[in-house]
Design a protein around this motif. Structure first.
Motif, short mmCIF file in Angstrom:
data_model
loop_
_atom_site.label_atom_id
_atom_site.label_comp_id
_atom_site.label_asym_id
_atom_site.label_seq_id
_atom_site.Cartn_x
_atom_site.Cartn_y
_atom_site.Cartn_z
N UNK A 585 0.83 -1.21 0.00
CA UNK A 585 0.00 0.00 0.00
C UNK A 585 0.86 1.25 0.00
N UNK A 586 1.88 1.28 0.84
CA UNK A 586 2.75 2.45 0.92
C UNK A 586 3.52 2.67 -0.38
N UNK A 587 3.94 1.58 -1.01
CA UNK A 587 4.64 1.70 -2.29
C UNK A 587 3.71 2.27 -3.37
N UNK A 588 2.46 1.78 -3.37
CA UNK A 588 1.50 2.32 -4.34
C UNK A 588 1.20 3.79 -4.07
N UNK A 589 1.15 4.15 -2.80
CA UNK A 589 0.91 5.55 -2.46
C UNK A 589 2.06 6.44 -2.97
N UNK A 590 3.29 5.92 -2.83
CA UNK A 590 4.44 6.67 -3.35
C UNK A 590 4.37 6.79 -4.86
N UNK A 591 3.96 5.72 -5.53
CA UNK A 591 3.85 5.77 -7.00
C UNK A 591 2.75 6.73 -7.43
N UNK A 592 1.66 6.73 -6.71
CA UNK A 592 0.55 7.62 -7.06
C UNK A 592 0.92 9.09 -6.87
N UNK A 593 1.85 9.37 -5.93
CA UNK A 593 2.24 10.75 -5.64
C UNK A 593 2.88 11.43 -6.85
N UNK A 594 3.43 10.65 -7.77
CA UNK A 594 4.10 11.24 -8.94
C UNK A 594 3.11 11.87 -9.92
#
Length: 1094
Positions: A585-594
């Motif tokens: 989840x945290x990795x996806x959140x980081x990817x979405x931040x871009x």
């Protein structure tokens, strides 16, 4: 001492750090093999990634085949606390030690060489194993020696004979056996017996000439087998049990005879067992001897009358081994003139009949094996029972300490070899089923970590894996497994689900998403500038949208599988999976931040929009794991707390810091999660708040118990008082932290979001739910704090009396009698109110608490009365005193007594209820005394209240016997539902078994609960009525006679009182540790809740 974690994500995962390090190493190792073109943003990223993973797998497998097999021991298996059996308590060990001592003292049988024969050596071994001091050992040994001696029995299985002598003209015999126990012989008798041997069929003259009656067998001890016609190799397979008087001197005697006439041997022996006395026995021996051939009957004083005698066996009981005999015995003649041949197969086992069987056995050292072998014999454990118990013990031990799978497989085969469908039932069947279930679950847990537990380059690990699979495969095919685990007939599907390695797939997805984030970051910082400045191409937007779509597709598929598994009851959500899902989840959140770097037109319809919804179900499961780990940590913190201030400036202890640190880390976890849907976050914040509150109350209860345990055997000295103060300060420290939760968890933001989505009702729901949780927790914490305060005020009565005595001396000297009376009355009323308030605020504490208050009140009454010189007793015992006395009386009652008082009050209220706006019900009850059967006819109801929108109801009636603890076997019964009516007609009969002991209780009654049936929600409460059994069942009542059926029906008016308004309900509700009280309160609260929902 507080525990500081390196990351807010892992506040409770000290036991999982090694697993996290492994994931990190795996991520680094796999990232270094990424294709450089993919790192530059190639659109075929996932295709190339799959090819690289396949190539990597093939290279690894090829390398492993060429690599020499490691000789190192296999890695440790994964230990899950759910599979680790609980350790025995000290009391259980003491009982087991006494059982072992009893076994040693009463051991019987000839020990084989591998046994320890010295009683002292065995006792020394047991003391060492059980950590038992010499004094405790002597006490237990003395108790065992003074207890009733063990009664021994002998089980004799007459299996078959072979090569017997032919006695009939056809070349065969018709053999049967007579056997029994000869009473113990003196040494002189034993010498005489060397010249002659006992036989069941001696002539009367020989019997009468015997010098000792001891050799004559008691009639009750003679047993006989069936006659096997025309055979020299009979198969009897018959079993007998004999009670033994003297296990050291008695003798088992067996004769084999040829039956030649129509006289029933069994009938003759039956008659023999009915006679008593020496002469009577001689007569019946003579009758049995009629089967001897005629030429033998004519002989006298010789063995010529023994033509039908085929042989005998004499076995001293003191020569039987510990494990018994299972062998062929050679037949012996009665004298030198007898001619016999052949053998007889006997199985002999000695066992005790005094002690209950104890379920444990195993192969251990010589001393332990000696004890266990004697115990199995004495407890009369069958081979199947021993096999099951041995399997259960070893498979349970295996879950906490690794053992050989080959041994476990052999134990399973032993169970299978001894299995009989009808021999296992009750507790033994449950024990076997539970051991099978736990072993299957344990093996499945090992399969989930197969690559770590059974690495391919470790030959020993591969052998263990093979044996584990063979054992679980063998178990699945066993008749025993199918019999006791009938609902688990698809074990292969469970294994298939496990080896699909969902957790491994999720970990790889984390690696992939992290690699994509790294690639997108470099694309944004480096390649995008180059492409845009040179050829006006937005490299970042193109690559990000494509990569984001591919990541979303794969993660969505994986999360659908996760949700599907979570819906299955058998699926176990592990801590490792929760960690991996959070990391994903945290990795996806980081990817979405871009997406912040994308042009506005490209931010619409991205695949990761709303990806948090994929994780809703798993977040709920993870929060449960967080709660469990928090509770474990709090419990450990209290255990290690020395109850000393952590610093000179602070007055609370280390456990309070541990608790608040734990809460802070969980709060940081929520902050990092940053759930984007504020309105949807309401349910998670509610769950978090509830967890915080229950954990805080749990902490307060644990530290109070620690204080109470430390109080035992100690006076109220200064050190104890200081510890109580520190515990109070620690509880207050945690309570203050809870007060900051609205700010820490941003309740205001949730309120605003719920108001925007649901209006004012949504805002009110947030306030009611969250503030209600916090309010209830605050009340519970203050209650626990007050219970701690009682330890400080426990002995305050004496100082109070001294103060009153000193003060009243001054008042008596300074005031006239009228004013003195007024002051005393005012002071008395003030004290009563203070005590009453204190009792009301401390419901649910120990009975001693109320007994102390009772003592205090009685002391104060005597003090203020002053032998007639003070206040009048009538004035002292009026007003608040009566309320206080009733409160103390009820609080000193047990939960069952309070429940009985509750029903007595309901019966009293029912008797005075003459009309009701909630309607009435018509019933007939009559009692059949000889059958102890109470018949209840529910005829009809009238004028019920409308509970449906159509102005009607769908009523039905529940009838049950109350209180439930008086009628544990009685079940509630209910009528059919009558749709859309306020005047239902039921005309239904119900039967209850009621004994005189039950209906004699004053509180025993029938309750009639009228409910409104709802299709889509819980049923609504319409009213209830009670009827005491004394009105129907007592002898002399018209309803307790055969004419009871013709009596007029009884009209009962319905009531709808809220149970929470009764003081008894508050007392029961406060007893949080009492299961019966809480169950009773829960049922009444359900009724009250349905009334509130209306």
């Amino acid at each position: 001492m507080s525990i500081i974690f390196l990351s807010p994500w892992r506040p409770f995962l000290s036991d999982a750090l090694q697993a996290v390090d492994f994931q990190a190493c795996q991520r680094d190792g796999e990232a270094c093999h990424l294709n450089p073109q993919v790192a530059r943003g190639n659109g075929d990223f996932f295709d190339r990634m799959n090819k690289i993973l396949q190539k990597q797998d093939s290279l690894l497998s090829a390398g492993q085949t060429e690599e020499e097999s490691s000789c190192a021991p296999p890695p440790p298996e994964c230990k899950d606390q759910a599979f680790v059996p609980e350790r025995a308590t000290r009391d259980e060990l003491d009982l087991l030690y006494e059982e072992a001592i009893y076994t040693v003292v009463n051991r019987v049988g000839v020990p084989s060489p591998e046994y320890v024969t010295s009683e002292g050596d065995i006792f020394n071994y047991l003391q060492k194993v059980f950590d038992m001091g010499q004094e405790e050992h002597d006490i237990i040994l003395q108790r065992v020696r003074e207890s009733k001696k063990a009664s021994f029995s002998l089980r004799v299985s007459v299996m078959k004979g072979k090569n017997l002598m032919a006695k009939d003209a056809n070349g065969y015999s018709d053999p049967y056996c007579m056997l029994g126990i000869l009473l113990g012989q003196s040494p002189k008798d034993t010498e005489e017996k060397k010249e002659r041997k006992f036989s069941f069929r001696k002539r009367r003259e020989k019997l009468e000439k015997r010098s000792s009656v001891k050799e004559v067998l008691a009639g009750r001890d003679i047993q006989v087998t069936e006659v096997k016609p025309e055979t020299l190799n009979p198969v009897w397979n018959e079993h007998f049990v004999f009670d033994i008087d003297d296990v050291h001197n008695d003798l088992l005697h067996l004769d084999i005879w040829d039956h030649d006439d129509d006289v029933s041997v069994a009938e003759a022996c039956k008659k023999l067992n009915e006679i008593s006395g020496f002469r009577g026995m001689g007569r019946y021996f003579k009758q049995i001897a009629k089967s001897v051939r005629a030429n033998g009957a004519a002989a006298s004083g010789s063995e010529e009358n023994a033509d039908d005698f085929l042989g005998c066996i004499n076995i001293p009981l003191n020569e039987i081994p510990v494990v018994g005999y299972d062998k062929w015995f050679k037949l012996e003649p009665r004298s030198s003139a007898s001619k016999v041949q052949g053998e007889c197969h006997l199985i002999l086992r000695l066992f005790t009949t005094q002690k209950e069987p104890y379920n444990w056995n195993g192969q251990v050292c010589a001393a332990a094996w000696t004890v266990l072998s004697h115990h199995a014999v004495q407890a009369d454990l069958s081979p199947l029972q021993q096999a099951i118990i041995r399997w259960q013990c070893y498979s349970s031990h295996h879950r906490s300490q690794r053992m050989s799978y080959a041994l476990l497989l052999r134990l399973l085969k032993t169970v299978e070899a001894e299995w009989e469908d009808t021999a296992v039932h009750g507790e033994l069947e449950s024990l076997l089923a539970e051991s099978f279930r736990l072993y299957c679950d344990y093996c499945l847990s090992q399969m989930k970590s197969m690559r770590q537990v059974f690495p391919c380059n470790n030959s020993a690990a591969i052998i263990r894996c093979e044996l584990m699979l063979r054992s679980i495969g063998h178990m699945q095919a066993m008749a025993a497994f199918r019999a006791v685990c009938s609902n688990r007939n698809e074990l292969h599907l469970e294994i298939a689900t496990v080896i699909k390695t969902l957790e491994e797939q999720l970990r790889r997805l984390v690696v992939v998403v992290d690699a994509v984030c790294d690639d997108v970051q470099r694309g944004q910082n480096v390649y995008n500038k180059l492409y845009y400045s040179s050829v006006k191409v937005d490299f970042f937007s193109i690559s990000y949208r494509q990569l984001e779509k591919l990541v979303a597709d794969d993660v969505n598929v994986a999360m659908e599988r996760v949700c599907g598994n979570l819906e299955q009851e058998s699926f176990r959500f592990t801590q490792t999976m929760g960690e991996t899902l959070f990391e994903l989840y945290m990795s996806l959140k980081s990817l979405k931040r871009f997406r912040e770097y994308l042009p506005l037109k490209d931010t619409k319809m991205l695949a990761l929009t709303g990806f948090h919804n994929w994780f809703k179900t798993s977040i709920h499961k993870w929060l449960q794991i967080v709660h469990e780990r928090s509770t474990d940590r709090i419990r450990k913190a209290v255990e290690m707390d020395p109850l000393e201030p952590i610093q000179s400036q602070t007055k609370h202890s280390s456990s309070a810091v541990d608790v608040t640190t734990c809460f802070s880390q969980v709060r940081e976890f929520w902050t990092q999660l940053a759930w984007p849907d504020s309105a949807g976050a309401f349910i998670f914040i509610t769950r978090l708040t509830d967890n915080f509150c229950s954990e805080a109350v749990c902490y307060a209860e644990l530290i109070k118990r620690k204080i109470e345990r430390g109080q035992l055997g100690r006076d109220h000295n200064k050190s104890f008082i200081v510890q109580v103060c520190i515990a109070l300060n620690s509880t207050e420290h945690v309570r203050v932290y809870l007060g900051g939760l609205p700010r820490e968890l941003d309740w205001r933001g949730v309120e605003q979001a719920m108001e925007e989505s649901c209006g004012l009702e949504g805002k009110e729901q947030v306030n009611k739910s969250l503030n209600g949780q916090l309010y209830n927790a605050d009340i519970d914490l203050q209650r626990e704090a007050k219970r701690l305060i009682t330890h400080l005020t426990d002995r305050a009565v004496a100082p109070l009396m001294k103060y009153l005595d000193d003060t009243l001396v001054i008042l008596n000297e300074s005031l006239v009698k009228e004013n003195l009376t007024r002051v005393l009355q005012s002071l008395w009323e003030l004290l009563l109110r203070m005590i009453l308030d204190s009792v009301a605020e401390n419901r649910g504490v120990q009975v001693e608490f109320y007994s102390r208050f009772q003592y205090t009140v009685e002391t104060l009454v005597r003090f203020f009365h002053a032998d007639g010189e003070g206040l009048l007793l009538e004035d002292l015992k009026s007003g608040d005193y009566k309320d206080l006395d009733e409160e103390l009386r009820l609080n000193k009652c047990s939960s069952f007594e309070l429940i009985e008082q509750y029903f007595l009050e309901k019966i009293s209220q029912q008797r005075i209820l003459k009309h009701s706006r909630f309607g009435r019900i018509s019933v007939k009850c009559y009692y059949d005394a000889p059958e102890q059967r109470l018949t209840v006819e529910i005829l009809h109801a009238a004028d019920l209240i409308a509970l449906d929108a159509n102005g009607l109801s769908d009523p039905f009636v529940i009838v049950e016997l109350c209180p439930h603890h008086l009628f544990p076997m009685a079940r509630s019964q209910r009528t059919q539902v009558k749709l859309k009516t306020l005047h239902p007609v039921f005309d239904e009969l119900f039967y209850f078994h009621v004994s005189p002991e039950q209906y004699r209780h004053r509180c025993a009654c029938l309750t009639f609960t009228v409910m409104d049936y709802d299709w889509l929600s819980t049923n609504d409460f319409a009213g209830e009525a009670v009827a005491p059994l004394s009105d129907f069942c007592w002898p002399g009542r018209p309803s307790a006679t055969p004419a009871g059926k013709t009596l007029q029906p009884v009209i009962l008016h319905l009531s709808r009182q809220k149970p929470s308004e009764k003081p008894i309900m508050k007392m029961l509700e406060a007893r949080t540790g009492d299961k019966e009280a809480q169950e009773f309160v829960r049922k009444l609260k359900e009724i009250e809740k349905s009334m509130e929902e209306e």
